[in-house]
Motif scaffolding. Structure first.
Motif, PDB file in Angstrom:
ATOM      1  N   ALA A 150       0.825  -1.209   0.000  1.00 25.88           N
ATOM      2  CA  ALA A 150       0.000   0.000   0.000  1.00 25.88           C
ATOM      3  C   ALA A 150       0.861   1.262   0.000  1.00 25.88           C
ATOM      4  N   ALA A 151       1.915   1.260   0.798  1.00 23.95           N
ATOM      5  CA  ALA A 151       2.773   2.440   0.889  1.00 23.95           C
ATOM      6  C   ALA A 151       3.472   2.729  -0.426  1.00 23.95           C
ATOM      7  N   ALA A 152       3.863   1.693  -1.142  1.00 24.27           N
ATOM      8  CA  ALA A 152       4.551   1.895  -2.418  1.00 24.27           C
ATOM      9  C   ALA A 152       3.655   2.634  -3.404  1.00 24.27           C
ATOM     10  N   HIS A 153       2.401   2.214  -3.517  1.00 25.07           N
ATOM     11  CA  HIS A 153       1.498   2.866  -4.460  1.00 25.07           C
ATOM     12  C   HIS A 153       1.202   4.298  -4.041  1.00 25.07           C
ATOM     13  N   LEU A 154       1.004   4.514  -2.750  1.00 28.59           N
ATOM     14  CA  LEU A 154       0.704   5.865  -2.277  1.00 28.59           C
ATOM     15  C   LEU A 154       1.869   6.807  -2.523  1.00 28.59           C
ATOM     16  N   ARG A 155       3.062   6.357  -2.142  1.00 27.96           N
ATOM     17  CA  ARG A 155       4.229   7.233  -2.251  1.00 27.96           C
ATOM     18  C   ARG A 155       4.616   7.483  -3.703  1.00 27.96           C
ATOM     19  N   LEU A 156       4.769   6.402  -4.462  1.00 27.03           N
ATOM     20  CA  LEU A 156       5.232   6.566  -5.834  1.00 27.03           C
ATOM     21  C   LEU A 156       4.149   7.166  -6.723  1.00 27.03           C
ATOM     22  N   GLY A 157       2.879   6.977  -6.354  1.00 27.33           N
ATOM     23  CA  GLY A 157       1.811   7.655  -7.077  1.00 27.33           C
ATOM     24  C   GLY A 157       1.939   9.159  -6.954  1.00 27.33           C
ATOM     25  N   GLN A 158       2.298   9.636  -5.770  1.00 28.42           N
ATOM     26  CA  GLN A 158       2.528  11.059  -5.567  1.00 28.42           C
ATOM     27  C   GLN A 158       3.669  11.561  -6.442  1.00 28.42           C
ATOM     28  N   VAL A 159       4.720  10.773  -6.550  1.00 25.67           N
ATOM     29  CA  VAL A 159       5.878  11.169  -7.353  1.00 25.67           C
ATOM     30  C   VAL A 159       5.495  11.322  -8.815  1.00 25.67           C
ATOM     31  N   VAL A 160       4.742  10.332  -9.334  1.00 28.35           N
ATOM     32  CA  VAL A 160       4.350  10.374 -10.742  1.00 28.35           C
ATOM     33  C   VAL A 160       3.462  11.578 -11.016  1.00 28.35           C
ATOM     34  N   VAL A 161       2.466  11.808 -10.156  1.00 32.33           N
ATOM     35  CA  VAL A 161       1.561  12.939 -10.352  1.00 32.33           C
ATOM     36  C   VAL A 161       2.328  14.253 -10.308  1.00 32.33           C
ATOM     37  N   ALA A 162       3.241  14.392  -9.340  1.00 34.11           N
ATOM     38  CA  ALA A 162       4.024  15.613  -9.228  1.00 34.11           C
ATOM     39  C   ALA A 162       4.892  15.826 -10.458  1.00 34.11           C
ATOM     40  N   ARG A 163       5.486  14.749 -10.952  1.00 31.69           N
ATOM     41  CA  ARG A 163       6.354  14.853 -12.132  1.00 31.69           C
ATOM     42  C   ARG A 163       5.555  15.230 -13.372  1.00 31.69           C
ATOM     43  N   LEU A 164       4.388  14.637 -13.549  1.00 30.53           N
ATOM     44  CA  LEU A 164       3.576  14.932 -14.724  1.00 30.53           C
ATOM     45  C   LEU A 164       3.015  16.347 -14.673  1.00 30.53           C
ATOM     46  N   LYS A 165       2.765  16.859 -13.472  1.00 29.98           N
ATOM     47  CA  LYS A 165       2.240  18.220 -13.336  1.00 29.98           C
ATOM     48  C   LYS A 165       3.314  19.268 -13.584  1.00 29.98           C
ATOM     49  N   THR A 166       4.510  19.043 -13.034  1.00 29.91           N
ATOM     50  CA  THR A 166       5.557  20.054 -13.112  1.00 29.91           C
ATOM     51  C   THR A 166       6.298  20.007 -14.434  1.00 29.91           C
ATOM     52  N   GLY A 167       6.498  18.789 -14.990  1.00 30.16           N
ATOM     53  CA  GLY A 167       7.211  18.662 -16.251  1.00 30.16           C
ATOM     54  C   GLY A 167       8.631  19.176 -16.177  1.00 30.16           C
TER      55      GLY A 167
END
Length: 204
Positions: A150-167
């Motif tokens: 569960a922690a892996a999806h929560l944490r790395l999901g945040q990373v992906v969303v942040a990366r896609l937003k900031t570019g």
């Protein structure tokens, strides 16, 4: 059933092996949430992305039994420590790899490191935890693994969303992988700054 070890001693043993089991499962699902970024970084196909997880799982599965024999021969603790170091080191090095081929080799090495946890953990618990608490100990050990998922999806999901937003240009997404004891970097997403993790950095 009578217990021969104080509760504090059992809790310490179960807590230590369960923490390792947590990170075992955490590493196991570190790659899939990062697939969009890995695909972009290495121009990888979906087949190549799936192969990363397959290689990790195959290495982990096929080495479980040999690791059990090794535990019986030299003891659970050195096998567990060696496997944890191999797995954490493999994922940390993924943050600096130049090609997909090297990433694939590191996934295989990470799977080999992951194979030690069940043989070592169960050997430690059955030999050290009081028989009257062994069932609960195994339950907590299993729970810790699923919490890692569960922690892996929560944490790395945040990373992906942040990366896609900031570019952010020039951000190597695999620098998000963790060394021993690393789980989170609070506040990084809010600052919209890329997280860079260099090999050898350890946060407790």
């Amino acid at each position: 059933v009578e217990t021969s070890v104080p509760l504090r001693g059992d809790l310490k043993i179960v807590g230590l092996v369960s923490t390792g089991h947590f990170f075992s499962h955490y590493f196991y699902l570190t790659l899939p949430p990062l697939f969009p970024l890995i695909k972009e970084e290495f121009n990888a196909s979906y087949t190549e992305l799936g192969l990363l997880v397959s290689v990790f799982a195959i290495a982990s599965a096929t080495l479980q039994t040999p690791m059990g024999f090794l535990v019986d021969r030299i003891g659970a603790l050195p096998v567990l420590i060696g496997g944890m170091a191999l797995q954490a080191g493999s994922f940390a090095l993924m943050g600096v790899v130049p090609t997909y081929s090297v990433l694939l080799l590191l996934a295989m090495a990470g799977g080999a490191g992951n194979s030690v946890f069940h043989p070592s953990d169960y050997a430690i618990m059955t030999s050290s935890v009081s028989p009257g608490r062994l069932g609960r100990a195994v339950s907590m050990h299993s729970l810790s693994g699923f919490l890692g998922f569960a922690a892996a999806h929560l944490r790395l999901g945040q990373v992906v969303v942040a990366r896609l937003k900031t570019g952010v240009d020039g951000y190597h997404p695999l620098k998000e992988f963790y060394c021993l004891g690393v789980l989170a970097f609070p506040g990084q997403q809010e600052s919209h700054q890329p997280v860079r993790l260099w090999v050898g950095q350890v946060i407790f």
